[in-house]
Scaffold this motif. Sequence first.
Motif, PDB file in Angstrom:
ATOM      1  N   VAL A  20     -23.871   8.106  49.554  1.00 48.94           N
ATOM      2  CA  VAL A  20     -24.530   8.024  48.241  1.00 48.94           C
ATOM      3  C   VAL A  20     -26.039   8.195  48.386  1.00 48.94           C
ATOM      4  N   LEU A  21     -26.617   7.501  49.361  1.00 52.12           N
ATOM      5  CA  LEU A  21     -28.076   7.497  49.507  1.00 52.12           C
ATOM      6  C   LEU A  21     -28.633   8.824  50.017  1.00 52.12           C
ATOM      7  N   ALA A  22     -27.882   9.531  50.874  1.00 46.49           N
ATOM      8  CA  ALA A  22     -28.405  10.780  51.452  1.00 46.49           C
ATOM      9  C   ALA A  22     -28.726  11.814  50.375  1.00 46.49           C
ATOM     10  N   PRO A  23     -27.780  12.190  49.507  1.00 49.85           N
ATOM     11  CA  PRO A  23     -28.137  13.170  48.467  1.00 49.85           C
ATOM     12  C   PRO A  23     -29.116  12.613  47.440  1.00 49.85           C
ATOM     13  N   LEU A  24     -29.111  11.276  47.244  1.00 53.73           N
ATOM     14  CA  LEU A  24     -30.084  10.672  46.330  1.00 53.73           C
ATOM     15  C   LEU A  24     -31.493  10.843  46.877  1.00 53.73           C
ATOM     16  N   CYS A  25     -31.675  10.621  48.176  1.00 59.09           N
ATOM     17  CA  CYS A  25     -32.988  10.839  48.798  1.00 59.09           C
ATOM     18  C   CYS A  25     -33.390  12.304  48.720  1.00 59.09           C
ATOM     19  N   LEU A  26     -32.429  13.205  48.884  1.00 54.77           N
ATOM     20  CA  LEU A  26     -32.730  14.635  48.766  1.00 54.77           C
ATOM     21  C   LEU A  26     -33.216  14.962  47.360  1.00 54.77           C
ATOM     22  N   LEU A  27     -32.542  14.419  46.362  1.00 55.51           N
ATOM     23  CA  LEU A  27     -32.943  14.658  44.971  1.00 55.51           C
ATOM     24  C   LEU A  27     -34.337  14.108  44.704  1.00 55.51           C
ATOM     25  N   LEU A  28     -34.596  12.867  45.104  1.00 56.66           N
ATOM     26  CA  LEU A  28     -35.902  12.255  44.863  1.00 56.66           C
ATOM     27  C   LEU A  28     -36.998  12.986  45.634  1.00 56.66           C
ATOM     28  N   GLY A  29     -36.663  13.432  46.853  1.00 60.14           N
ATOM     29  CA  GLY A  29     -37.636  14.178  47.635  1.00 60.14           C
ATOM     30  C   GLY A  29     -38.025  15.486  46.960  1.00 60.14           C
ATOM     31  N   MET A  30     -37.057  16.138  46.335  1.00 58.98           N
ATOM     32  CA  MET A  30     -37.348  17.377  45.613  1.00 58.98           C
ATOM     33  C   MET A  30     -38.158  17.111  44.346  1.00 58.98           C
ATOM     34  N   VAL A  31     -37.873  16.009  43.678  1.00 55.69           N
ATOM     35  CA  VAL A  31     -38.604  15.665  42.455  1.00 55.69           C
ATOM     36  C   VAL A  31     -40.077  15.399  42.761  1.00 55.69           C
ATOM     37  N   LEU A  59     -37.049  13.268  52.317  1.00 51.39           N
ATOM     38  CA  LEU A  59     -36.214  14.343  52.855  1.00 51.39           C
ATOM     39  C   LEU A  59     -35.773  14.018  54.284  1.00 51.39           C
ATOM     40  N   HIS A  60     -36.673  13.427  55.055  1.00 49.99           N
ATOM     41  CA  HIS A  60     -36.315  13.014  56.418  1.00 49.99           C
ATOM     42  C   HIS A  60     -35.144  12.039  56.384  1.00 49.99           C
ATOM     43  N   TYR A  61     -35.230  11.033  55.523  1.00 50.22           N
ATOM     44  CA  TYR A  61     -34.162  10.034  55.474  1.00 50.22           C
ATOM     45  C   TYR A  61     -32.897  10.572  54.824  1.00 50.22           C
ATOM     46  N   ALA A  62     -33.004  11.615  54.012  1.00 50.74           N
ATOM     47  CA  ALA A  62     -31.800  12.245  53.468  1.00 50.74           C
ATOM     48  C   ALA A  62     -30.937  12.766  54.618  1.00 50.74           C
ATOM     49  N   TRP A  63     -31.558  13.518  55.535  1.00 52.83           N
ATOM     50  CA  TRP A  63     -30.785  14.079  56.649  1.00 52.83           C
ATOM     51  C   TRP A  63     -30.328  12.991  57.608  1.00 52.83           C
ATOM     52  N   GLY A 201     -21.283  11.293  46.466  1.00 54.23           N
ATOM     53  CA  GLY A 201     -21.275   9.958  45.893  1.00 54.23           C
ATOM     54  C   GLY A 201     -19.877   9.512  45.524  1.00 54.23           C
ATOM     55  N   THR A 202     -19.068  10.428  44.980  1.00 54.12           N
ATOM     56  CA  THR A 202     -17.690  10.092  44.625  1.00 54.12           C
ATOM     57  C   THR A 202     -16.896   9.683  45.859  1.00 54.12           C
ATOM     58  N   VAL A 203     -17.020  10.467  46.927  1.00 51.65           N
ATOM     59  CA  VAL A 203     -16.313  10.145  48.165  1.00 51.65           C
ATOM     60  C   VAL A 203     -16.862   8.852  48.771  1.00 51.65           C
ATOM     61  N   GLY A 204     -18.181   8.686  48.710  1.00 49.21           N
ATOM     62  CA  GLY A 204     -18.791   7.481  49.270  1.00 49.21           C
ATOM     63  C   GLY A 204     -18.334   6.221  48.558  1.00 49.21           C
ATOM     64  N   VAL A 205     -18.292   6.252  47.238  1.00 49.32           N
ATOM     65  CA  VAL A 205     -17.841   5.081  46.475  1.00 49.32           C
ATOM     66  C   VAL A 205     -16.374   4.786  46.773  1.00 49.32           C
ATOM     67  N   THR A 206     -15.567   5.848  46.880  1.00 46.77           N
ATOM     68  CA  THR A 206     -14.157   5.659  47.235  1.00 46.77           C
ATOM     69  C   THR A 206     -14.025   4.998  48.595  1.00 46.77           C
TER      70      THR A 206
END
Length: 227
Positions: A20-31, A59-63, A201-206
């Motif tokens: 969940v956090l990895a793509p969230l960090c990617l999104l925030l890093g892009m914003v 972005l570093h923490y996303a990867w 996120g869907t897979v992570g929550v599952t």
Amino acid sequence: MFDFTDPDAFRRRAAGVSLVLAPLCLLLGMVVDPLTRGGDETLAYAQEPVAAGISATLLHYAWVLWVPGVLGLVHLVRSRGVVLANAAGAVAVLGLINFSSLMIVDFFDIVLYRRLPAEQATGILEDSLQPALVFAWQLPGMIGSLLGLVLVAVAFTRAGRAGWWFPAGVLAGLVIWIAGARSGFPPLGYAGPVVLLAVFGTVGVTMIRMTGEEWRQARREPASQPA
């Protein structure tokens, strides 16, 4: 949420939260990224050093955060797709580690363009692209991360753990993200990470909601019909 005395529960939840956090960090890093927000391609980081630094860190923490997530996905593939999962997982983890280290270049951009004429700063950065950096860091990081994430999602789906929406969403999200980053069109740059956040996120929550027995059952499944 994290029980440090229960290894199975800790690893399952850590992997799920990371997805969940990895793509969230990617999104925030892009914003936050000045370039995505339409800044000058050469001087954007020097003009907004705080935003550039925050973006590079996110972005570093996303990867980095994708690594435990990938390990969790591979853990759950025990029968069909196991060979692909193991190979793709190794490629993805090595790629993600390399890709995360590349974010440090943004900090050099900040300092060089703040202290030197733009032409001179650009020359120094271009000269730094030594063969070892390109072939041992950049290419393995970028190709390994992107290809590895897609193939791990394919293996996870072949094992019956998710529908084909998962690898399709991972591929679409990465393609859209790359296209958006290269185009400088902010909505496109944000759309890719949003898609990745939805599918991972869907897979992570599952994974987080799995019972301890379900997690342990995967470990006990025979590795038959490898593919």
